[in-house]
Scaffold this motif. Structure first.
Motif, PDB file in Angstrom:
ATOM      1  N   THR A 164       0.803  -1.220   0.000  1.00 51.83           N
ATOM      2  CA  THR A 164       0.000   0.000   0.000  1.00 51.83           C
ATOM      3  C   THR A 164       0.834   1.267   0.000  1.00 51.83           C
ATOM      4  O   THR A 164       0.310   2.345  -0.230  1.00 51.83           O
ATOM      5  N   GLY A 165       2.134   1.148   0.289  1.00 53.12           N
ATOM      6  CA  GLY A 165       2.974   2.338   0.399  1.00 53.12           C
ATOM      7  C   GLY A 165       2.830   3.031   1.744  1.00 53.12           C
ATOM      8  O   GLY A 165       3.491   4.020   2.009  1.00 53.12           O
ATOM      9  N   GLU A 166       1.964   2.498   2.600  1.00 50.91           N
ATOM     10  CA  GLU A 166       1.748   3.082   3.928  1.00 50.91           C
ATOM     11  C   GLU A 166       2.963   2.837   4.819  1.00 50.91           C
ATOM     12  O   GLU A 166       3.706   1.881   4.610  1.00 50.91           O
ATOM     13  N   PRO A 167       3.156   3.667   5.855  1.00 46.19           N
ATOM     14  CA  PRO A 167       4.262   3.440   6.792  1.00 46.19           C
ATOM     15  C   PRO A 167       4.174   2.051   7.420  1.00 46.19           C
ATOM     16  O   PRO A 167       3.085   1.553   7.695  1.00 46.19           O
ATOM     17  N   SER A 214      11.367   8.950  -0.478  1.00 47.41           N
ATOM     18  CA  SER A 214      10.390   8.436  -1.440  1.00 47.41           C
ATOM     19  C   SER A 214      10.219   6.927  -1.313  1.00 47.41           C
ATOM     20  O   SER A 214       9.147   6.392  -1.584  1.00 47.41           O
ATOM     21  N   CYS A 215      11.257   6.236  -0.861  1.00 45.09           N
ATOM     22  CA  CYS A 215      11.159   4.785  -0.644  1.00 45.09           C
ATOM     23  C   CYS A 215      11.012   4.430   0.836  1.00 45.09           C
ATOM     24  O   CYS A 215      10.157   3.634   1.205  1.00 45.09           O
ATOM     25  N   HIS A 216      11.870   5.029   1.683  1.00 44.47           N
ATOM     26  CA  HIS A 216      11.925   4.641   3.095  1.00 44.47           C
ATOM     27  C   HIS A 216      10.959   5.432   3.977  1.00 44.47           C
ATOM     28  O   HIS A 216      10.940   5.238   5.186  1.00 44.47           O
ATOM     29  N   GLY A 217      10.155   6.325   3.402  1.00 44.28           N
ATOM     30  CA  GLY A 217       9.222   7.124   4.182  1.00 44.28           C
ATOM     31  C   GLY A 217       9.904   8.352   4.749  1.00 44.28           C
ATOM     32  O   GLY A 217      11.121   8.362   4.959  1.00 44.28           O
ATOM     33  N   SER A 228      10.237   5.389   8.294  1.00 46.30           N
ATOM     34  CA  SER A 228       9.225   4.440   8.765  1.00 46.30           C
ATOM     35  C   SER A 228       8.996   3.275   7.810  1.00 46.30           C
ATOM     36  O   SER A 228       8.235   2.366   8.113  1.00 46.30           O
ATOM     37  N   ARG A 270       7.949   1.840   3.781  1.00 52.34           N
ATOM     38  CA  ARG A 270       6.708   1.959   3.015  1.00 52.34           C
ATOM     39  C   ARG A 270       6.304   0.570   2.563  1.00 52.34           C
ATOM     40  O   ARG A 270       7.069  -0.114   1.883  1.00 52.34           O
ATOM     41  N   ASP A 271       5.126   0.169   2.961  1.00 55.81           N
ATOM     42  CA  ASP A 271       4.614  -1.163   2.659  1.00 55.81           C
ATOM     43  C   ASP A 271       4.712  -1.454   1.163  1.00 55.81           C
ATOM     44  O   ASP A 271       4.228  -0.690   0.341  1.00 55.81           O
TER      45      ASP A 271
END
Length: 137
Positions: free
Chosen positions: A30-33, A60-63, A67, A69-70
């Motif tokens: 999902t790109g969510e934390p 952009s990748c690691h949040g 945090s 990114r799913d």
């Protein structure tokens, strides 16, 4: 086409499919934390510079706070990346040379071009201050 050519093509396609699933992140993410990160009320001047460099090169990748990114990239504010397991040099090498996936199933990380040694040091300072604020020593 003869049967040998078809068999070789089928084997090559099967091998490519296995490689793809083992070396690429799950596209269903999902790109969510992935983790919740407590951000300290203030950062050192070096970590402030690191935050700016992190936001430009890593977030952009690691949040935005490391945090993760799913489905995209792991959290850096995680016990796996504590200094006793991943030294500051490990972050430098990750930026310079990339990383072969080994702790997570997100796939390999490519090198990040154009990030200076000074910026990498500042980014590492930012990550370490976030880690300490979250009980990772």
């Amino acid at each position: 086409m003869n049967k040998k050519v078809v068999a070789v093509l089928a084997l090559a396609l099967a091998g490519a499919a296995v490689w793809w699933t083992q070396n690429r992140q799950d596209s269903s993410g999902t790109g969510e934390p992935i983790v919740q990160v407590a951000v300290p009320s203030s950062l050192s001047p070096m970590a402030e510079q690191g935050k700016a460099a992190f936001d430009a090169n890593c977030a952009s990748c690691h949040g935005p706070t490391g945090s993760g990114r799913d489905g995209l990239a792991p959290p850096l504010i995680h016990k796996i990346y504590e200094p006793s397991h991943h030294s500051d040099m490990a972050f430098t090498l990750a930026v310079r040379q990339g990383v072969r996936a080994h702790h997570w199933r997100f796939g390999n990380m490519a090198p990040v071009d154009g990030v200076s040694d000074t910026s990498i040091k500042a980014i590492t300072s930012y990550i370490r201050e976030l880690q300490r604020a979250n009980g990772i020593q």
